[in-house]
Enzyme design. Structure first.
Site, short mmCIF file in Angstrom:
data_model
loop_
_atom_site.label_atom_id
_atom_site.label_comp_id
_atom_site.label_asym_id
_atom_site.label_seq_id
_atom_site.Cartn_x
_atom_site.Cartn_y
_atom_site.Cartn_z
CD1 TRP A 1 -2.70 4.50 5.60
CD2 TRP A 1 -3.22 3.52 7.55
NE1 TRP A 1 -2.08 5.21 6.61
CE2 TRP A 1 -2.37 4.63 7.81
CE3 TRP A 1 -3.66 2.76 8.62
CZ2 TRP A 1 -2.00 4.99 9.11
CZ3 TRP A 1 -3.27 3.11 9.91
CH2 TRP A 1 -2.45 4.22 10.14
CD1 TRP B 1 -0.74 2.31 2.35
CD2 TRP B 1 -2.66 1.88 1.31
NE1 TRP B 1 -1.54 3.42 2.48
CE2 TRP B 1 -2.73 3.17 1.85
CE3 TRP B 1 -3.77 1.38 0.60
CZ2 TRP B 1 -3.86 3.98 1.73
CZ3 TRP B 1 -4.90 2.20 0.49
CH2 TRP B 1 -4.93 3.48 1.04
CG ASN C 1 -1.01 6.91 2.86
OD1 ASN C 1 -0.65 5.84 3.30
ND2 ASN C 1 -1.05 7.99 3.62
CG ASP C 2 0.15 11.15 2.87
OD1 ASP C 2 -0.89 10.64 2.44
OD2 ASP C 2 0.23 11.69 3.99
C1 FRU Z 1 -2.63 12.12 4.93
C2 FRU Z 1 -2.27 11.38 6.20
C3 FRU Z 1 -1.24 12.17 6.98
C4 FRU Z 1 -0.55 11.11 7.77
C5 FRU Z 1 -0.57 9.95 6.83
C6 FRU Z 1 -0.68 8.62 7.49
O1 FRU Z 1 -3.07 11.31 3.92
O2 FRU Z 1 -3.42 11.17 6.96
O3 FRU Z 1 -1.79 13.21 7.74
O4 FRU Z 1 0.73 11.48 8.11
O5 FRU Z 1 -1.65 10.14 5.96
O6 FRU Z 1 -0.43 7.60 6.60
#
Ligand code: FRU
Length: 624
Positions: A165, A138, A140-141
């Site tokens: 996640w 996975w 994300n950011d």
């Molecule tokens: C944004 C977020 C951040 C955090 C991260 C956790 O998408 O919620 O604020 O650091 O993802 O994965």
């Protein structure tokens, strides 16, 4: 289930509280201690224990037992009764793995195996052709991005143990051109202080932190139930490949016990010769300063009540840019990722333009003014790469927290949008950020077909857009609406699935409508910390209005008033499961995921209510 049967038989005979289940031929044995703890004893050294994953399973706690107090359990959805895919669990030469919270009768015990390799060949239909994705797991950011010695480092929020996640690490890829990425091992792993949440990396040119000139210093949030959200530091002296965590972490905790306090972005503020940190603090951004990256002093905060409401501030950035290219007129831009708050539901990126005196930010506009960095629904956690000199380059994560965990993908989940160059322009007395695809993206062009300009008073079709395989194309064109009220095109496939892209001159909007784009109902439990699912209703479902609001099947729109008018230059990037539109050099950027069940292969242009023209249409086939 053979092994389990043997275990059960042994359990029946056992006088002690545990059973040992041998499978020496496979190089390990299982010792089930009751129903909630199993020890995996490795008898044949191997690089990985390969774990079977079932996404609907609960999370087991899997820990490599090294004997150190730093041993940290990972939350892994081990297969209960069917296997969706496998992930590798690195053994690093150790011989015991403990697994808790999964019964002795689970299917996973039969599918565990040892291996020195892990096959990362793509098995996902929707894996992008040219956008950055993790090899598996996975994402994300994007976070901690930094340029050093000819390399762009893209670190990212990463779960190596499943495509949902969890277990936040900093994954790591590097590139020399922002387009071709090489995957490296995760740079910072989840530890006993918590998940490694988003943050930033700086090049410590003057050795202010004491780890050497040009050391890379990462500032990130550790997040756990036990300690909350606290800011930590790690340094790298091997060009960002590995990081050592600072022994006195955390370096910053919230003075008021705030629960949401995360994602530090740090930059050097030359006028005061100090580091500034901007960190999200619930519905504000807080500023701190430091001279050594370790001791931080609170300065001010900004944000509550500003921009889209309701919101939760996350992933800040703070950059200084010349207005209309004039370096004598610099403005500060605060990038604020919010969740929820997107005008189309879920997460999105807004920004504020203003001034900064080394202590506090003053916004040029009133609280109710909202400016969006992107008008799609799949543009989030966009932050900029540090240390890029005069250029300001941002990279988004191409998803939305409303459905990020349930996209129709297995082996990997999460892609980045194309990198965008940020500049400031003025329009009607306001200052806006243009986010245009970086010129480096031209390297993706493999083949280009120019189409002669045409007038539109009805339909015009272009077939065979691609060579029939993946629809990885860039479409460039100039559209002059003329007297038409609506002009645009459907990007469509043989099954009639389409993305409708058009200019609605009456409403003054650019629209991208994905209600008929392919798979549009992303159903499933939206579990996790980020449950902000917007319920759709039948009325919504029936409506075809572009304000139509459900989680995925909807249209997004942007105001054409941001552009110069008369003629609009559209630069559109289509990949396996995404469409990104850049209008007039990024005055409008719009990023949306789409899941067509066959690649899009044609264009059906149309105009309504008058005559429009399309000029300079070029179709570029793209590839890495
Ligand atoms: C944004 C977020 C951040 C955090 C991260 C956790 O998408 O919620 O604020 O650091 O993802 O994965």
């Amino acid at each position: 289930m053979k092994k389990n049967l043997i275990c059960l038989a042994l359990a029946g005979m056992a006088v002690t509280a545990f059973t040992a289940c041998q499978s020496q031929s496979e190089g390990f044995s299982l010792e089930h201690q009751g129903d909630t703890l199993t020890l995996v004893h490795i008898t044949r050294p191997a690089k990985y224990l390969i774990l079977p994953i079932q996404e609907t399973s609960g999370e087991a706690k899997v820990r490599l037992e090294t004997g150190s107090p730093a041993d940290c359990a990972m939350d892994i959805r081990l297969a209960m009764d069917s296997v969706d895919y496998y992930v590798p669990f690195a053994l690093n030469g150790h011989a015991t793995v403990s697994i808790r919270r999964i019964g002795a009768d689970a299917l996973c015990w039969d599918s565990l195996r040892l291996s020195d390799t892990f096959d990362t060949a793509n098995r996902d239909y929707y894996r992008p052709v040219y956008h950055h994705t993790p090899l598996y797991g996975w994402m994300n950011d994007p976070n901690g991005m930094v340029y050093k010695d000819g390399e762009y480092h893209l670190y990212y929020q990463y779960n190596p143990y499943g495509s949902k996640w969890g277990n936040m690490h900093w994954g790591h890829s590097v590139s020399r051109d922002l387009i071709h990425w090489q995957h490296l091992d995760p740079a910072i792993a989840r530890d006993t202080l918590g998940h490694i949440f988003s943050g930033s990396t700086v090049v410590d040119k003057d050795n202010t932190a004491g780890y050497g000139k040009d050391a890379l210093i990462a500032l990130y949030t550790s997040a756990s139930d036990k300690y909350g959200q606290i800011q930590c530091m790690a340094y790298s002296t091997d060009n960002g490949r590995t990081y050592t965590k600072y022994e006195h972490n955390p370096i910053l905790t919230p003075f008021d016990g705030l629960k949401d306090f995360r994602d530090p972005k740090v930059f050097w503020y030359e006028p005061d010769k100090k580091w500034i940190m901007i960190v999200s603090a619930d519905k504000n951004m807080r500023f701190y300063s430091s001279t050594d990256l370790k001791e931080w002093t609170y300065l001010s905060q900004f944000g509550e009540g500003y921009g889209a409401q309701p919101n939760q501030f996350e992933c800040p950035d703070f950059v200084q840019l010349p207005v209309d290219g004039n370096k004598d007129n610099m403005k500060w831009v605060m990038i604020v990722n919010i969740n929820p708050g997107c005008m189309f539901g879920g997460s999105a990126t807004e920004y504020f333009v203003g001034t900064f005196d080394g202590k506090a930010f003053k916004c040029d506009t009133k609280p109710q003014v909202t400016k969006w960095l992107d008008y799609g629904k799949d543009h989030y956690a966009a932050v900029c790469i540090s240390n890029t000199g005069d250029r300001t380059i941002a990279l988004p994560w191409m998803s939305n927290w409303q459905y990020a965990n349930i996209t129709p993908i297995k082996q990997y989940r999460g892609a980045n949008g194309l990198p965008r160059e940020l500049t400031l322009y003025t329009k009607d007395g306001q200052t806006y950020v243009a986010a245009n695809v970086v010129p480096e993206a031209k390297a993706l062009r493999k083949d280009s077909r120019a189409v002669e300009g045409f007038s539109l008073n009805g339909e015009h079709r272009i077939d065979n857009l691609t060579d029939g395989t993946d629809c990885a194309v860039e479409l460039e064109m100039d559209i002059t609406p003329g007297s038409a009220q609506t002009v645009g095109f459907d990007l469509l496939n043989e099954k009639g699935e389409k993305v409708k892209i058009y200019l609605d001159m009456k409403a003054g909007r650019l629209v991208m409508d994905r209600t008929e784009s392919g798979i549009t109902q992303l159903d499933g439990p939206n579990k996790g910390n980020y449950d902000v699912h917007v319920k759709e209703t039948d009325d919504h479902r029936k409506s075809l209005s572009v304000n139509y609001r459900n989680d995925f099947a909807l249209g997004t729109w942007a105001p054409l008033a941001l552009c110069n008018g008369k003629t609009y230059h559209l630069d559109i990037f289509v990949d396996k499961c995404s469409v990104e539109i850049f209008v007039d050099g990024g005055r409008i950027a719009m990023t949306n995921l789409v899941f067509p069940t066959r690649p899009y292969d044609g264009l059906r242009f149309y105009s309504e209510g008058g005559q429009a023209t399309v000029n300079n249409l070029t179709i570029h086939s793209l590839g890495l």
